[in-house]
Design an enzyme around this catalytic site. Structure first.
Site, short mmCIF file in Angstrom:
data_model
loop_
_atom_site.label_atom_id
_atom_site.label_comp_id
_atom_site.label_asym_id
_atom_site.label_seq_id
_atom_site.Cartn_x
_atom_site.Cartn_y
_atom_site.Cartn_z
NE ARG A 150 -9.84 -42.67 -5.98
CZ ARG A 150 -8.91 -42.89 -7.03
NH1 ARG A 150 -9.09 -42.17 -8.39
NH2 ARG A 150 -8.04 -43.60 -6.60
CE LYS B 222 -20.16 -49.31 -20.47
NZ LYS B 222 -18.88 -48.94 -20.72
CD GLU C 36 -17.91 -50.84 -24.01
OE1 GLU C 36 -17.35 -51.58 -23.36
OE2 GLU C 36 -18.46 -49.96 -23.20
CD GLU D 270 -20.22 -50.70 -16.80
OE1 GLU D 270 -19.80 -50.29 -17.74
OE2 GLU D 270 -19.47 -50.55 -15.67
CD1 TRP E 278 -15.69 -50.66 -5.45
CD2 TRP E 278 -13.86 -51.76 -4.85
NE1 TRP E 278 -15.91 -51.80 -5.92
CE2 TRP E 278 -14.53 -52.61 -6.08
CE3 TRP E 278 -12.66 -52.52 -4.60
CZ2 TRP E 278 -14.26 -53.75 -6.46
CZ3 TRP E 278 -12.35 -53.61 -5.16
CH2 TRP E 278 -12.95 -54.29 -6.19
CG ASN F 8 -6.85 -45.58 -3.24
OD1 ASN F 8 -7.35 -46.40 -3.23
ND2 ASN F 8 -6.46 -44.57 -4.09
#
Ligand code: F6R
Length: 603
Positions: A26, A484, A480, A487, A73, A99
């Site tokens: 997260r 991928k 897509e 990232e 984050w 959060n």
């Protein structure tokens, strides 16, 4: 974004640290922990970077019977030790992990915290300082103060608060960010995600928006911010622990790529009977069949799955379909048809951007359907209908098996709705059989992964940029595939409708620029070969990924034959493996790429 965990009534250090490690997906740019042993000793440790740094910084005798932790984050303020949570007030009485985003934190600061010396740039510190001010000025207990402070707050939050004068309580609150309680014997847990504390309990309560709680080791009190008491219902989480372990794989991403054939088989069992007839809730099929237009909203990889969904719905159900970025549609609503139905695609079911659109849909009474991998997630609960993706927990930050599951469920729905509308294309589409072939096809690709690794090493590793090109159904796939690769490997990659390159972007092609060409569309295959020649002439290194019947002799990866509308299920696996090996062989942390988080609960 951000993960929080709290425990009361049990040695807290290990539980909090393990919980945070499981929640790292997260967010992972800084972390912190607060422990209190209920005998007057308290320990606060915060670090920049991963939970391992936090573990290394803690002293062996630091322990507590109550503890809270946070993995961050960053939204407000850089990832520094001061900005890491737990945040605390001026007199160091209150400690808070949070959060979410307090949208009006500046306003609160100016109104209530004049003269308070702040230690961080975070919105969370504003909230904990505000709670402290209320306690001191109004002489109220911390739970009352938390509720009073939250009454002033606009934004999203999952919060755990500790008062070191009353350390045998955890005060909690939730709005728009996920928070659950884990129930133990003589202890209780609070976490952003039940999977993070699964080694401690299987019994959970999901907190709802607008609820606050006062938790001790033996007692749970939950009420609404409005004061109404809540009687929460607990449930047993049925999950096989092997689903959340990495098993023999180096990274979750590879494990999840390899799980895709079984995901397709599971979905086939769930949504298609032995004769291949869709087994979808009749209400869902009817509502979709009555729509004059479908609107798909999603973000990132799920948005790309939506683009393929558009082709499926338009072909098999013959319903015009629009796909929008949820983040854009939320504030610039699309012009709607007479009978719209909204479809939300979301692995996590918690994406804040999508939730904004869903809230508007609820206000306007537009029927909505969420396809999600987390059945009791916010988007699943709040939509009119929900369907499960059944991909099993996806832990790597980069989404893989949830994407293929989204395509498969969209195909089921398109067939179900098309059959209801009596379209021949839908009747003739033997999806059960086609999904079985696709599952086998993926297995073949996976067994040839050494070849794909070699392609990644030869062409991608030496390069700073790359392109994916495709036409027809390969265009959304190119988007897509590019996402991928960029990232996880940090190679700047763009996905293009192949013919568009020559309208400008071809100027970026240099000697050895990798251009990965997807060749699955029979209608445009020859044109695509022409586009390949154009980039070859300008020095590109072309990597051709082609389906068997369209392949040329020197193509790099030949894909097993599947139905055209299911080709993305196969091609994407090659793209996922290319991304995986490019990242792994660059020595990167494949599962946790820099700056990212898995569940994006801020707008
Ligand atoms: C990329 C990725 C993201 C998510 C996006 C939406 O690999 O995982 O682009 O697809 O953040 O998330 P969900 O699907 O949870 O709504």
């Amino acid at each position: 974004m951000c993960g929080i965990v709290g425990v009361i009534g049990k040695s807290a250090k290990e539980i909090v640290l393990n919980g945070l490690t499981n929640l790292e997906y997260r967010g992972y740019d800084s972390a912190g922990i607060y422990l209190n042993d209920l005998q007057g000793h308290q320990y606060l440790t915060k670090t920049v970077g991963r939970i391992n740094n936090l573990k290394a910084k803690m002293l062996p005798d630091e322990e507590g019977l109550v503890g809270i932790g946070h993995t961050r984050w960053a939204t407000h303020g850089k990832p520094t030790v001061n900005n890491a949570h737990p945040q605390f007030d001026q007199i160091k009485r209150f400690y808070m992990v949070h959060n979410g985003v307090i949208e009006n934190y500046q306003e609160l600061k100016e109104k209530y915290l004049k003269g308070v010396e702040l230690q961080s740039n975070t919105d969370t510190e504003i909230l904990v300082q505000l709670v402290s001010q209320i306690v001191q000025k109004k002489q109220v207990d911390p739970f009352t103060a938390l509720k009073a402070a939250l009454a002033e707050v606009r934004g999203s939050y999952a919060i755990i608060l500790i008062d070191n004068l009353k350390p045998d309580h955890l005060f909690i609150a939730k709005n728009k960010s996920p928070l659950m309680l884990g129930l133990g014997k003589g202890f209780n847990l609070v976490a952003s995600d039940s999977l993070s504390v699964l080694d401690q309990t299987k019994e959970f309560i999901d907190l709802q928006d607008g609820e606050v709680g006062d938790i001790t080791k033996n007692h749970i009190h939950i009420e609404k911010l409005t004061g109404e008491k809540v009687t929460p219902k607990s449930y047993q989480l049925k999950i096989d622990p092997s689903q959340v372990s990495k098993g023999p794989y180096d990274f979750y991403m590879l494990k999840e790529i390899c799980e895709q054939p079984n995901v397709l088989r599971r979905l086939t069992q769930l949504y298609l009977d032995e004769n291949g007839n869709p087994q979808v809730d009749q209400q869902i099929t009817s509502v979709l069949a009555q729509a004059d237009h479908l609107y798909i909203f999603a973000a990132g990889t799920s948005y790309h799955a939506g683009l393929v969904g558009k082709l499926l719905f338009e072909h098999f159900a013959q319903i015009p379909t629009e796909v929008d970025f949820a983040s854009e549609a939320g504030y610039h609503f699309p012009m709607l048809s007479q009978k719209p139905v909204f479809i939300f695609l979301s692995q996590s079911g918690e994406t804040a951007d999508s939730r904004v659109v869903l809230q508007e849909a609820i206000k306007r009474k537009i029927p909505s359907l969420t396809l999600t991998n987390v059945p009791n997630s916010t988007l699943a609960r709040e939509a009119s209908y929900a369907m499960a993706l059944e991909a099993g927990p996806e832990i790597a930050v980069a989404s893989t098996k949830a994407y293929t599951a989204q395509l498969a469920v969209e195909a089921v729905l398109a067939k179900a709705v098309g059959m209801k509308l009596q379209h021949k294309e839908a009747h003739d589409f033997d999806l059960r059989h086609e999904l079985a072939i696709a599952a086998e096809g993926i297995e073949q690709i996976i067994s040839a992964k050494a070849k794909i690794e070699q392609v990644a090493n030869t062409y991608l590793l030496p390069s700073r940029n790359a392109f994916y090109i495709g036409r027809g159904i390969d265009y959304p796939l190119a988007l897509e595939a590019a996402l991928k690769l960029k990232e996880v490997s940090y190679i700047q990659t763009e996905g293009f409708a192949a013919a568009e390159l020559k309208h400008g972007t071809i100027s970026l092609i240099e000697q050895k620029t990798p251009v990965i060409a997807l060749v699955n569309d029979p209608v445009t295959a020859d044109l695509l070969r022409g586009n390949i020649q154009e980039v070859l002439a300008r020095g590109a290194n072309v990597i051709a990924i082609a389906s068997e019947q369209l392949a040329h002799e020197n193509d790099d990866v030949i894909l097993p034959t599947v139905n055209y509308y299911l080709t993305p299920l196969i091609s994407v696996v090659v793209a996922q493996l290319l991304a995986y090996y490019a990242s792994k062989n660059k020595g990167l942390d494949v599962d946790k790429p820099r700056n990212l988080a898995k569940s994006v609960t801020v707008e």
